[in-house]
Scaffold this motif. Structure first.
Motif, PDB file in Angstrom:
ATOM      1  N   UNK A 249      27.537  42.124  23.184  1.00 52.93           N
ATOM      2  CA  UNK A 249      28.327  41.475  22.678  1.00 52.93           C
ATOM      3  C   UNK A 249      30.069  41.743  23.584  1.00 52.93           C
ATOM      4  N   UNK A 250      30.478  40.271  24.253  1.00 51.72           N
ATOM      5  CA  UNK A 250      31.525  40.292  24.699  1.00 51.72           C
ATOM      6  C   UNK A 250      32.328  39.882  23.961  1.00 51.72           C
ATOM      7  N   UNK A 251      33.744  40.432  23.681  1.00 52.00           N
ATOM      8  CA  UNK A 251      34.744  39.577  23.865  1.00 52.00           C
ATOM      9  C   UNK A 251      35.851  39.430  24.830  1.00 52.00           C
ATOM     10  N   UNK A 252      36.967  39.062  25.441  1.00 45.57           N
ATOM     11  CA  UNK A 252      37.192  38.298  26.351  1.00 45.57           C
ATOM     12  C   UNK A 252      38.855  39.010  26.148  1.00 45.57           C
ATOM     13  N   UNK A 253      38.975  38.692  24.470  1.00 49.32           N
ATOM     14  CA  UNK A 253      40.954  39.183  24.043  1.00 49.32           C
ATOM     15  C   UNK A 253      41.024  38.634  25.154  1.00 49.32           C
ATOM     16  N   UNK A 254      42.712  38.596  24.984  1.00 45.75           N
ATOM     17  CA  UNK A 254      43.380  38.228  26.216  1.00 45.75           C
ATOM     18  C   UNK A 254      43.922  38.325  28.057  1.00 45.75           C
ATOM     19  N   UNK A 255      42.910  39.698  27.863  1.00 39.10           N
ATOM     20  CA  UNK A 255      42.841  40.197  29.076  1.00 39.10           C
ATOM     21  C   UNK A 255      41.451  40.138  29.886  1.00 39.10           C
ATOM     22  N   UNK A 256      40.462  39.872  28.926  1.00 42.60           N
ATOM     23  CA  UNK A 256      39.225  39.950  29.699  1.00 42.60           C
ATOM     24  C   UNK A 256      39.114  38.940  30.699  1.00 42.60           C
ATOM     25  N   UNK A 257      37.825  39.501  31.733  1.00 46.37           N
ATOM     26  CA  UNK A 257      38.074  38.521  32.533  1.00 46.37           C
ATOM     27  C   UNK A 257      36.607  38.614  32.902  1.00 46.37           C
ATOM     28  N   UNK A 258      36.221  37.579  33.788  1.00 47.02           N
ATOM     29  CA  UNK A 258      34.522  37.229  33.853  1.00 47.02           C
ATOM     30  C   UNK A 258      34.888  37.095  36.260  1.00 47.02           C
ATOM     31  N   UNK A 259      34.455  38.160  36.748  1.00 48.35           N
ATOM     32  CA  UNK A 259      34.546  37.317  38.406  1.00 48.35           C
ATOM     33  C   UNK A 259      32.649  37.242  38.704  1.00 48.35           C
ATOM     34  N   UNK A 260      32.498  35.915  39.305  1.00 47.19           N
ATOM     35  CA  UNK A 260      31.211  36.173  40.000  1.00 47.19           C
ATOM     36  C   UNK A 260      30.967  36.245  40.833  1.00 47.19           C
ATOM     37  N   UNK A 261      29.608  36.594  41.848  1.00 42.25           N
ATOM     38  CA  UNK A 261      29.053  35.741  42.798  1.00 42.25           C
ATOM     39  C   UNK A 261      28.183  35.727  43.396  1.00 42.25           C
ATOM     40  N   UNK A 262      28.082  34.976  44.889  1.00 44.23           N
ATOM     41  CA  UNK A 262      26.918  35.030  45.575  1.00 44.23           C
ATOM     42  C   UNK A 262      26.065  36.511  46.245  1.00 44.23           C
ATOM     43  N   UNK A 263      25.328  37.100  46.769  1.00 47.23           N
ATOM     44  CA  UNK A 263      25.418  37.879  47.742  1.00 47.23           C
ATOM     45  C   UNK A 263      25.505  38.826  47.491  1.00 47.23           C
ATOM     46  N   UNK A 264      25.770  40.560  48.109  1.00 48.48           N
ATOM     47  CA  UNK A 264      25.599  41.578  48.135  1.00 48.48           C
ATOM     48  C   UNK A 264      26.291  42.023  46.939  1.00 48.48           C
TER      49      UNK A 264
END
Ligand SMILES: [Zn+2]
Length: 279
Positions: A42-57
């Motif tokens: 379960x993930x709730x970002x709230x006000x501060x939460x953030x995802x980063x995504x990327x390719x490669x290693x």
């Protein structure tokens, strides 16, 4: 999927690491990564939460990194030029420079309000608490019944996740503006037809924002630049536009805290019933 929790605050990574991610559930502001066998992250970002995504290693661990998820085969592929990009605040995201989903080899999660393992029963208990969600094909009936019983201001009710799951601070302000509805009108005084049209409006704006990765609520004829993409400063009618003139009537947009968050509105386009009557 491989999963770990470099910061040490997510201690259940071992329980899902190496398992197949069967599906990703999104209800209101809640995400559920279903790893099967009663294991839902379960993930709730709230006000501060953030995802980063990327390719490669995988990049070196940086900052308070709550969770990483990656595909063991995909991280061996070379990075896509331009690659990872920290998601900006949605309100500031211009919708460009993102990776295609199939190029994403890893995601990082920082600062969420919650990142924990739920059982199926716990997930269902959460769903039971949430109101209908315009992004999930739910109808507005439950929301209408609840709002029309309440004396609370509609600006407060729109943020209540048990009534209207998924509405955040930008959509609250913008949906009320587009309905030309005063945020201070008590729920019980808002017509059923108005609530239905707000629901319908949310059902158009929210999927568009999901696809575009930016929230644009202004209609082209109302923007200073009537042609082409909305500029950042003309994407919203009222949100964070306090002190600036309304695009439609030029009245100064106002700001006030309602339900713990800043609410923005145009006192003319969204006049309160008494001032309408006074003319
Ligand atoms: Zn106005």
């Amino acid at each position: 999927m491989r999963v770990d929790g470099p910061q040490g605050r997510f201690t259940d990574a071992d329980v899902i690491d190496g398992r197949k991610l069967e599906r990703v559930l999104a209800v209101g502001k809640h995400l559920g990564y279903d790893f099967g066998k009663d294991r839902i992250l379960h993930v709730h970002l709230g006000l501060q939460g953030d995802f980063t995504e990327g390719s490669g290693p995988l990049p070196p661990v940086k900052g308070a990194l709550r969770l990483r998820m990656w595909n063991a085969a995909a991280v061996k592929r070379p990075a896509v030029p331009g690659e990872s990009k920290r998601h900006a605040w949605y309100s500031e995201d211009d919708g460009t420079g993102h990776l295609d989903p199939e190029q994403i080899a890893w995601v990082e999660l920082r600062g969420p309000m919650d990142c924990s393992l739920y059982t199926q029963a716990e997930w269902e208990k959460l769903l039971g608490r949430l109101g209908p969600d315009p992004l999930n094909g739910d109808g507005p009936e439950k929301m209408i019944a609840k709002v029309r019983k309440s004396r609370k201001a509609v600006g407060e009710l729109l943020m209540d996740q048990t009534m209207f799951a998924g509405i955040g601070n930008i959509f609250r302000a913008e949906l009320l503006y587009r309905a030309r509805l005063s945020p201070f009108r008590p729920g019980k005084e808002v017509g059923e037809d108005v609530l239905r049209s707000i629901w319908k409006d949310a059902g158009g704006l929210m999927p568009a924002a999901m696809i575009d990765r930016r929230i644009v609520t202004t209609k082209p004829p109302d923007r200073p630049h009537k042609r082409g993409q909305a500029l950042k400063e003309e994407a919203h009618y009222v949100y964070r536009r306090n002190g600036l003139p309304c695009f439609v009537c030029e009245t100064t947009i106002k700001k006030q805290e309602v339900a713990g968050r800043n609410l923005f509105w145009c006192p003319t386009c969204q006049a309160e019933p008494s001032s309408v009557m006074r003319g």
